[in-house]
Design a protein around this motif. Structure first.
Motif, mmCIF file in Angstrom:
data_model
loop_
_atom_site.group_PDB
_atom_site.id
_atom_site.type_symbol
_atom_site.label_atom_id
_atom_site.label_comp_id
_atom_site.label_asym_id
_atom_site.label_seq_id
_atom_site.Cartn_x
_atom_site.Cartn_y
_atom_site.Cartn_z
ATOM 1 N N LEU A 31 0.825 -1.208 0.000
ATOM 2 C CA LEU A 31 0.000 0.000 0.000
ATOM 3 C C LEU A 31 0.859 1.258 0.000
ATOM 4 O O LEU A 31 0.580 2.232 -0.711
ATOM 5 N N TRP A 32 1.914 1.248 0.812
ATOM 6 C CA TRP A 32 2.814 2.406 0.878
ATOM 7 C C TRP A 32 3.443 2.673 -0.495
ATOM 8 O O TRP A 32 3.453 3.811 -0.973
ATOM 9 N N HIS A 33 3.964 1.624 -1.125
ATOM 10 C CA HIS A 33 4.618 1.808 -2.423
ATOM 11 C C HIS A 33 3.606 2.203 -3.500
ATOM 12 O O HIS A 33 3.941 2.979 -4.405
ATOM 13 N N SER A 34 2.395 1.704 -3.419
ATOM 14 C CA SER A 34 1.375 2.073 -4.404
ATOM 15 C C SER A 34 1.042 3.557 -4.319
ATOM 16 O O SER A 34 0.960 4.251 -5.341
ATOM 17 N N LYS A 36 2.926 5.892 -3.006
ATOM 18 C CA LYS A 36 4.136 6.653 -3.363
ATOM 19 C C LYS A 36 4.307 6.727 -4.882
ATOM 20 O O LYS A 36 4.585 7.810 -5.436
ATOM 21 N N GLU A 37 4.114 5.605 -5.569
ATOM 22 C CA GLU A 37 4.255 5.597 -7.016
ATOM 23 C C GLU A 37 3.127 6.367 -7.695
ATOM 24 O O GLU A 37 3.321 6.968 -8.754
ATOM 25 N N CYS A 38 1.949 6.350 -7.059
ATOM 26 C CA CYS A 38 0.827 7.106 -7.609
ATOM 27 C C CYS A 38 1.123 8.599 -7.590
ATOM 28 O O CYS A 38 0.894 9.309 -8.571
ATOM 29 N N TYR A 39 1.662 9.095 -6.455
ATOM 30 C CA TYR A 39 2.011 10.517 -6.384
ATOM 31 C C TYR A 39 3.145 10.858 -7.352
ATOM 32 O O TYR A 39 3.168 11.948 -7.948
ATOM 33 N N ALA A 40 4.082 9.932 -7.513
ATOM 34 C CA ALA A 40 5.163 10.178 -8.469
ATOM 35 C C ALA A 40 4.622 10.263 -9.890
ATOM 36 O O ALA A 40 5.062 11.097 -10.696
ATOM 37 N N VAL A 73 -2.300 9.209 5.083
ATOM 38 C CA VAL A 73 -2.991 9.041 6.372
ATOM 39 C C VAL A 73 -4.221 8.158 6.218
ATOM 40 O O VAL A 73 -4.435 7.217 6.991
ATOM 41 N N SER A 74 -5.059 8.447 5.210
ATOM 42 C CA SER A 74 -6.268 7.649 5.033
ATOM 43 C C SER A 74 -5.928 6.205 4.691
ATOM 44 O O SER A 74 -6.573 5.262 5.167
ATOM 45 N N THR A 75 -4.889 6.005 3.881
ATOM 46 C CA THR A 75 -4.473 4.641 3.546
ATOM 47 C C THR A 75 -3.931 3.920 4.770
ATOM 48 O O THR A 75 -4.163 2.712 4.954
ATOM 49 N N PHE A 76 -3.219 4.644 5.631
ATOM 50 C CA PHE A 76 -2.682 4.036 6.848
ATOM 51 C C PHE A 76 -3.812 3.584 7.771
ATOM 52 O O PHE A 76 -3.778 2.466 8.311
ATOM 53 N N PHE A 77 -4.820 4.439 7.942
ATOM 54 C CA PHE A 77 -5.930 4.041 8.805
ATOM 55 C C PHE A 77 -6.747 2.909 8.193
ATOM 56 O O PHE A 77 -7.285 2.065 8.918
ATOM 57 N N ASN A 78 -6.842 2.882 6.881
ATOM 58 C CA ASN A 78 -7.514 1.749 6.247
ATOM 59 C C ASN A 78 -6.756 0.447 6.488
ATOM 60 O O ASN A 78 -7.358 -0.621 6.650
#
Length: 403
Positions: A31-34, A36-40, A73-78
């Motif tokens: 999820l973190w890498h997804s 991060k790559e999405c923002y990139a 943040v929202s992804t982390f809480f999910n």
């Protein structure tokens, strides 16, 4: 069964450990890498736009330029919501924060609670847990995340309602005291205004977080808002009574009708909520359905009882208002007495057949609590005309002709 400092310390330690482990797990997850790559990829799209090149329709990971990436943040809480143990520890920390906030509110606005107020506080908390969170969880679809989110939303609303009703208990106590500084009323009035504003904000948030459950949440929100407005009306009328030099004689009448109207509306909304829950759950004649049917029956009985009590009170007050004359200024000056009910000076009064004088709004309050057999508050003489041989008249002035 431990004291508050121990509970707070244990909650902080568990929360810190769970938050650290969840954060480390999230940073190393897909999820973190997804995200991060999405923002990139979005930054790359912005560079295309800046250079005048055509914007790509979709990114490598399928994210449209018109649909921005979800935040960290929202992804982390999910991700936390998928870990039940970690989620329970986070919820326990939120409960700990609410307990501390409740202690602070009580210390600032109420001081030391009376034994009756403390008992009502714990009873309402227990009833809320049994009949709201657990009961709604048994009726809603067994989706873990949905139940948790709705329970948190309802819990915040219940927290606000508990302090609204605690303010009502404190008002009932303050009105029995011979003298209370205006600052005491001002503090709790400020608290009630804050509670009402928080109710509106929290209800507005439901349109964003729970658009599919807005009808159910509206039936949860309206009773809390109505109860808060009712208590605010009582405090505002009390403040108005203190600011007006001759007093606000319509205070008790306004408080009575505000309480009656609120109780009837809240019971009506509660009935609608039970009917909606029955429709959502379906009639399978199980334990939940039996509890709902019994609650519907109890609400209908309360509505009928309140309607009959108000009817009897209305008849009694109409009889007193029409049967007994107003005391003259000469009689008030001659007696120079205080009302035996409120212990305040009488500018206007009703003179009963026994000769005792009372404020009309005080008789309102007296008859409200003695509606089955209204009597004079001082000598206990019935507030009804004497019976004769040819006719009888009820306590409320309705003649009954004998055959």
């Amino acid at each position: 069964m431990c004291d508050l400092p121990t509970y707070v310390l244990a909650s902080v330690v568990l929360f810190s450990a769970a938050f650290t482990v969840s954060l480390q797990s999230f940073i190393g997850s897909e999820l973190w890498h997804s995200v991060k790559e999405c923002y990139a990829d979005l930054e790359s799209s912005d560079q295309y736009l800046f250079s005048g090149l055509n914007q790509p329709s979709t990114s490598t990971f399928g994210y449209s330029r018109q649909l921005p990436c979800r935040g960290y943040v929202s992804t982390f809480f999910n991700s936390i919501e998928t870990q039940k143990l970690s989620l329970l520890i986070h919820i326990n920390m939120a409960v700990c924060c609410f307990v501390l906030l409740g202690k602070a509110v009580i210390s600032i606005f109420f001081g030391t609670l009376l034994p009756l107020e403390s008992q009502h506080l714990y009873d309402r908390m227990l009833n809320f847990l049994l009949f709201k969170v657990i009961f709604v969880g048994a009726i809603m679809d067994p989706i873990w995340i949905q139940i948790v989110r709705l329970s948190i939303w309802i819990a915040v609303l219940g927290f606000l309602r508990i302090f609204s009703l605690l303010s009502k208990d404190r008002f009932d106590h303050l009105t029995t005291m011979p003298y209370i500084p205006t600052a005491e009323y001002n503090k709790i009035t400020l608290l009630l205004c804050c509670i009402f504003i928080c109710n509106l904000i929290w209800y507005g948030a439901s349109f964003y977080f729970f658009p599919d459950s807005i009808t159910f949440l509206t039936l949860e929100f309206l009773p809390v808002a109505l109860d808060t407005l009712q208590v605010m009306t009582k405090y505002f009328s009390q403040l108005l009574d203190q600011y007006i030099e001759q007093g606000f004689e319509g205070k008790r009448t306004i408080n009575y009708y505000a309480e009656l109207g609120t109780d009837m509306l809240v019971l009506g909304l509660t009935l609608l909520q039970y009917l909606q829950l029955m429709w959502m759950h379906g009639m399978s004649f199980g334990l939940v359905d039996i509890v709902l049917i019994l609650n519907v029956r109890s609400v209908l009985r309360n509505l009928y009882r309140k309607g009959m009590v108000h009817r009897d009170r209305w008849r009694a007050m109409s009889y007193v208002k029409n049967r007994y004359a107003n005391a003259t200024q000469a009689e008030l000056s001659f007696r120079n007495d205080d009302c035996a009910i409120c212990r305040e000076k009488m500018k206007t009064a009703k003179k009963l057949s026994c000769g005792h004088l009372f404020h009309l709004h005080c008789l309102h309050s007296w008859i409200q609590h003695h509606v089955s057999k209204p009597t004079c508050p001082t000598c206990r003489r019935p507030l009804s005309p004497p019976l004769n041989n040819n006719s009888k008249e009820s306590n409320f002035g309705s003649p009954i002709i004998q055959s």
